[in-house]
Design a protein around this motif. Sequence first.
Motif, PDB file in Angstrom:
ATOM      1  N   ASN A   1      -2.226  -7.413   9.750  1.00  0.00           N
ATOM      2  CA  ASN A   1      -1.056  -7.375   8.790  1.00  0.00           C
ATOM      3  C   ASN A   1      -1.421  -6.747   7.297  1.00  0.00           C
ATOM      4  N   ARG A   2      -0.542  -5.875   6.663  1.00  0.00           N
ATOM      5  CA  ARG A   2      -0.791  -5.368   5.336  1.00  0.00           C
ATOM      6  C   ARG A   2       0.371  -5.452   4.714  1.00  0.00           C
ATOM      7  N   TYR A   3       0.073  -5.293   3.431  1.00  0.00           N
ATOM      8  CA  TYR A   3       1.082  -5.194   2.330  1.00  0.00           C
ATOM      9  C   TYR A   3       1.139  -4.068   1.330  1.00  0.00           C
ATOM     10  N   LEU A   4       2.081  -3.750   0.769  1.00  0.00           N
ATOM     11  CA  LEU A   4       2.396  -2.656  -0.227  1.00  0.00           C
ATOM     12  C   LEU A   4       2.721  -3.303  -1.575  1.00  0.00           C
ATOM     13  N   ILE A   5       2.382  -2.763  -2.546  1.00  0.00           N
ATOM     14  CA  ILE A   5       2.725  -3.217  -3.846  1.00  0.00           C
ATOM     15  C   ILE A   5       3.943  -2.293  -4.446  1.00  0.00           C
ATOM     16  N   VAL A   6       4.702  -2.866  -5.040  1.00  0.00           N
ATOM     17  CA  VAL A   6       6.009  -1.947  -5.700  1.00  0.00           C
ATOM     18  C   VAL A   6       6.098  -2.412  -7.113  1.00  0.00           C
TER      19      VAL A   6
ATOM     20  N   GLY B   1       6.673  -6.280  -6.980  1.00  0.00           N
ATOM     21  CA  GLY B   1       7.147  -7.030  -5.573  1.00  0.00           C
ATOM     22  C   GLY B   1       6.204  -6.517  -4.444  1.00  0.00           C
ATOM     23  N   ALA B   2       6.509  -6.908  -3.191  1.00  0.00           N
ATOM     24  CA  ALA B   2       5.706  -6.374  -2.260  1.00  0.00           C
ATOM     25  C   ALA B   2       6.273  -6.385  -0.810  1.00  0.00           C
ATOM     26  N   VAL B   3       5.679  -5.424   0.098  1.00  0.00           N
ATOM     27  CA  VAL B   3       6.479  -5.300   1.237  1.00  0.00           C
ATOM     28  C   VAL B   3       5.203  -5.523   2.141  1.00  0.00           C
ATOM     29  N   ALA B   4       5.604  -6.734   3.119  1.00  0.00           N
ATOM     30  CA  ALA B   4       4.504  -7.133   4.102  1.00  0.00           C
ATOM     31  C   ALA B   4       4.984  -6.509   5.334  1.00  0.00           C
ATOM     32  N   PHE B   5       4.004  -6.029   6.008  1.00  0.00           N
ATOM     33  CA  PHE B   5       4.487  -5.134   7.335  1.00  0.00           C
ATOM     34  C   PHE B   5       3.038  -5.371   8.171  1.00  0.00           C
TER      35      PHE B   5
ATOM     36  N   PRO C   1       3.334  -1.227  16.013  1.00  0.00           N
ATOM     37  CA  PRO C   1       4.193  -0.426  15.291  1.00  0.00           C
ATOM     38  C   PRO C   1       4.759  -0.823  14.154  1.00  0.00           C
ATOM     39  N   PHE C   2       5.270  -0.170  13.302  1.00  0.00           N
ATOM     40  CA  PHE C   2       5.479  -0.567  11.991  1.00  0.00           C
ATOM     41  C   PHE C   2       6.576  -1.714  12.238  1.00  0.00           C
ATOM     42  N   LYS C   3       6.929  -2.779  11.331  1.00  0.00           N
ATOM     43  CA  LYS C   3       7.553  -3.591  11.571  1.00  0.00           C
ATOM     44  C   LYS C   3       7.393  -4.292  10.159  1.00  0.00           C
ATOM     45  N   LEU C   4       8.704  -4.498   9.471  1.00  0.00           N
ATOM     46  CA  LEU C   4       8.690  -5.460   8.357  1.00  0.00           C
ATOM     47  C   LEU C   4       8.432  -6.676   8.690  1.00  0.00           C
ATOM     48  N   VAL C   5       7.564  -7.405   7.945  1.00  0.00           N
ATOM     49  CA  VAL C   5       7.257  -8.955   7.894  1.00  0.00           C
ATOM     50  C   VAL C   5       8.064  -9.738   6.925  1.00  0.00           C
ATOM     51  N   ALA C   6       7.803  -9.248   5.626  1.00  0.00           N
ATOM     52  CA  ALA C   6       8.509 -10.013   4.594  1.00  0.00           C
ATOM     53  C   ALA C   6       8.744  -9.091   3.438  1.00  0.00           C
ATOM     54  N   ILE C   7       9.559  -9.519   2.519  1.00  0.00           N
ATOM     55  CA  ILE C   7       9.651  -8.990   1.131  1.00  0.00           C
ATOM     56  C   ILE C   7       9.331 -10.054   0.205  1.00  0.00           C
TER      57      ILE C   7
ATOM     58  N   GLN D   1      -4.500  -6.823   4.407  1.00  0.00           N
ATOM     59  CA  GLN D   1      -5.217  -5.526   3.897  1.00  0.00           C
ATOM     60  C   GLN D   1      -3.985  -4.833   3.076  1.00  0.00           C
ATOM     61  N   ILE D   2      -4.690  -4.590   1.715  1.00  0.00           N
ATOM     62  CA  ILE D   2      -3.475  -3.877   0.802  1.00  0.00           C
ATOM     63  C   ILE D   2      -3.368  -2.484   1.580  1.00  0.00           C
ATOM     64  N   ASP D   3      -2.280  -1.718   1.452  1.00  0.00           N
ATOM     65  CA  ASP D   3      -2.179  -0.283   2.020  1.00  0.00           C
ATOM     66  C   ASP D   3      -0.866   0.210   1.239  1.00  0.00           C
TER      67      ASP D   3
END
Length: 167
Positions: A2-7, A14-18, A22-28, A48-50
Motif C-alpha cells: 500500500n502507498r499514499y500520496l500527500i496533497v 490531505g492524503a490519497v491512500a491506494f 492494480p490501482f485502487k483507492l483505499v482511503a482519503i 510507502q509514500i508515492d
Amino acid sequence: MNRYLIVDTAFGYGAVAFSAQPFKLVAIKLPTSDLDALCRPFDESYWQIDNTHPEASTVGSTLVRYFNGEQIDIPWPVMDISRFTPSQQVVYRTVATIPYGETASYGQVARLAGLPRAARFVGTTMANNPYPVFIPCHRVIKSDGSPGLFGGGEPLKARMLALEAGS
C-alpha cells in the motif's frame, strides 16, 4: 504494498491512500495542518509514500480542485465499496447522490436508502466512510439542522459546507 500520496489543498494537507497494482483507492484522509499527524499512521503501518503515481495524482488533483471550491466527479471506478455490506453500500451510494451545496439528515438518507428506521446505522456507516469528499458524508447532518459529528472535526465540516454554499 500500500502507498499514499500527500496533497496540499487550500484546507491543509490531505492524503490519497491506494494500492498500486492494480490501482485502487483505499482511503482519503481529510486535510489537516499537521503533516506529521497525517503521515504517522501510514508510516507506522509501513506504507510507502508515492507522490508520483499517475492515477493517485489524478485523484489528488481532484481533491485539490474540490477544496478550491470546484464541483468534482466521484471516481467510482477506482473506489472499492464491495468490501462493505449491501446495506452499507446502498447508504454510500445514496449519500453520493446528495447534490453539491445541499444537505440531508441521517433519517432522510436512511429513508432514501430504503432503510427507514436506520438513521443510527447511517451515522455509523458515515463514521466509517473511507472516501470522504467523494462519498460526501459532510453533507449528512442532524435532523435539527446542526452539523453532527465528522471524522475531520466539526470545524472542517462547517468549512466544507460553507465552501459548497459559496460563503
